[in-house]
Design a protein around this motif. Sequence first.
Motif, PDB file in Angstrom:
ATOM      1  N   ARG A 133       9.971   9.605  20.934  1.00  0.00           N
ATOM      2  CA  ARG A 133       9.542   8.580  21.899  1.00  0.00           C
ATOM      3  C   ARG A 133       9.350   9.176  23.285  1.00  0.00           C
ATOM      4  O   ARG A 133       8.372   8.875  23.972  1.00  0.00           O
ATOM      5  CB  ARG A 133      10.591   7.457  21.960  1.00  0.00           C
ATOM      6  CG  ARG A 133      10.405   6.377  20.940  1.00  0.00           C
ATOM      7  CD  ARG A 133      11.250   5.148  21.268  1.00  0.00           C
ATOM      8  NE  ARG A 133      12.648   5.452  21.527  1.00  0.00           N
ATOM      9  CZ  ARG A 133      13.592   5.524  20.601  1.00  0.00           C
ATOM     10  NH1 ARG A 133      13.296   5.315  19.344  1.00  0.00           N
ATOM     11  NH2 ARG A 133      14.846   5.794  20.911  1.00  0.00           N
ATOM     12  N   GLU A 134      10.286  10.027  23.687  1.00  0.00           N
ATOM     13  CA  GLU A 134      10.177  10.649  25.010  1.00  0.00           C
ATOM     14  C   GLU A 134       8.938  11.528  25.089  1.00  0.00           C
ATOM     15  O   GLU A 134       8.234  11.529  26.108  1.00  0.00           O
ATOM     16  CB  GLU A 134      11.433  11.469  25.302  1.00  0.00           C
ATOM     17  CG  GLU A 134      12.667  10.630  25.557  1.00  0.00           C
ATOM     18  CD  GLU A 134      13.927  11.452  25.729  1.00  0.00           C
ATOM     19  OE1 GLU A 134      13.888  12.682  25.507  1.00  0.00           O
ATOM     20  OE2 GLU A 134      14.964  10.857  26.075  1.00  0.00           O
ATOM     21  N   ILE A 135       8.644  12.268  24.039  1.00  0.00           N
ATOM     22  CA  ILE A 135       7.447  13.118  24.027  1.00  0.00           C
ATOM     23  C   ILE A 135       6.193  12.260  24.126  1.00  0.00           C
ATOM     24  O   ILE A 135       5.257  12.592  24.854  1.00  0.00           O
ATOM     25  CB  ILE A 135       7.426  14.000  22.759  1.00  0.00           C
ATOM     26  CG1 ILE A 135       8.500  15.079  22.866  1.00  0.00           C
ATOM     27  CG2 ILE A 135       6.054  14.619  22.541  1.00  0.00           C
ATOM     28  CD1 ILE A 135       8.707  15.876  21.593  1.00  0.00           C
ATOM     29  N   THR A 168      -3.665  13.321  34.486  1.00  0.00           N
ATOM     30  CA  THR A 168      -4.882  14.139  34.344  1.00  0.00           C
ATOM     31  C   THR A 168      -6.106  13.304  34.704  1.00  0.00           C
ATOM     32  O   THR A 168      -7.009  13.775  35.421  1.00  0.00           O
ATOM     33  CB  THR A 168      -5.004  14.676  32.904  1.00  0.00           C
ATOM     34  OG1 THR A 168      -3.849  15.452  32.604  1.00  0.00           O
ATOM     35  CG2 THR A 168      -6.245  15.527  32.733  1.00  0.00           C
ATOM     36  N   ALA A 169      -6.141  12.058  34.239  1.00  0.00           N
ATOM     37  CA  ALA A 169      -7.264  11.179  34.576  1.00  0.00           C
ATOM     38  C   ALA A 169      -7.307  10.915  36.080  1.00  0.00           C
ATOM     39  O   ALA A 169      -8.393  10.920  36.689  1.00  0.00           O
ATOM     40  CB  ALA A 169      -7.140   9.872  33.798  1.00  0.00           C
ATOM     41  N   ARG A 207       3.552  12.472  27.082  1.00  0.00           N
ATOM     42  CA  ARG A 207       2.137  12.737  26.788  1.00  0.00           C
ATOM     43  C   ARG A 207       1.254  11.683  27.458  1.00  0.00           C
ATOM     44  O   ARG A 207       0.218  12.012  28.060  1.00  0.00           O
ATOM     45  CB  ARG A 207       1.921  12.744  25.277  1.00  0.00           C
ATOM     46  CG  ARG A 207       0.524  13.168  24.877  1.00  0.00           C
ATOM     47  CD  ARG A 207       0.354  13.251  23.365  1.00  0.00           C
ATOM     48  NE  ARG A 207       1.163  14.339  22.855  1.00  0.00           N
ATOM     49  CZ  ARG A 207       1.955  14.258  21.792  1.00  0.00           C
ATOM     50  NH1 ARG A 207       2.049  13.136  21.117  1.00  0.00           N
ATOM     51  NH2 ARG A 207       2.653  15.293  21.400  1.00  0.00           N
ATOM     52  N   ASP A 208       1.677  10.408  27.383  1.00  0.00           N
ATOM     53  CA  ASP A 208       0.917   9.334  28.030  1.00  0.00           C
ATOM     54  C   ASP A 208       0.882   9.539  29.543  1.00  0.00           C
ATOM     55  O   ASP A 208      -0.172   9.365  30.180  1.00  0.00           O
ATOM     56  CB  ASP A 208       1.529   7.972  27.710  1.00  0.00           C
ATOM     57  CG  ASP A 208       1.357   7.593  26.243  1.00  0.00           C
ATOM     58  OD1 ASP A 208       0.528   8.226  25.548  1.00  0.00           O
ATOM     59  OD2 ASP A 208       2.080   6.671  25.788  1.00  0.00           O
ATOM     60  N   ALA A 209       2.031   9.934  30.124  1.00  0.00           N
ATOM     61  CA  ALA A 209       2.075  10.169  31.571  1.00  0.00           C
ATOM     62  C   ALA A 209       1.164  11.325  31.962  1.00  0.00           C
ATOM     63  O   ALA A 209       0.450  11.256  32.971  1.00  0.00           O
ATOM     64  CB  ALA A 209       3.510  10.447  32.015  1.00  0.00           C
TER      65      ALA A 209
END
Length: 136
Positions: free
Chosen positions: A86-88, A99-100, A92-94
Motif C-alpha cells: 500500500r505504501e509503495i 512528475t505531472a 508511486r501515485d505521489a
Amino acid sequence: MITAAEPPSAGPPWIQILLSVVGLLGGTGGVTAIATVALQRRKFRADAAEVLTDTALTLVDPLKTRVGELEAEIQRARRQAAVASREIRELRDAVQELTALIRRWQRAIFAADATIERLREYILASESGGPGSRIP
C-alpha cells in the motif's frame, strides 16, 4: 581271540552338540537364562518401542513449537508486505502527481509568453488548485 565289543552308541550327533552346549552354559542355570531371554523377548521389544516413542516425542515437540513460531512469523511478514505494498502504491501515485506538476511548470516556463509575474500567479494557483492552475 577276544574281540572288543563296540562302545555303546551315544546317539545322534545333535544330541551330543546339545549336551555340550548345555555343559558350556553352566548346566541348568545357562538353560534357564536362555529360556528367560527367549520368554522376555517381547518385553524387550516393548521396552525398545517405548524408548523409541519417547525419543521421537522428545524430538518432535520442539519441531512442532518451531513450526508454530514460523507460521506466526509468516503471518507477520504477509501483513507487513501488504502494508508495504500500500505504501509503495501511495508513493508511486505521489511521484506521478509530482512528475505531472513538474511537467506543467516546465511547459509554463518555456511558454512563449512566460513572464516572472505570470509564472508566480500560475504556481500560486496550482498550489491552491484554483482556476489559474492550467497552463496559459
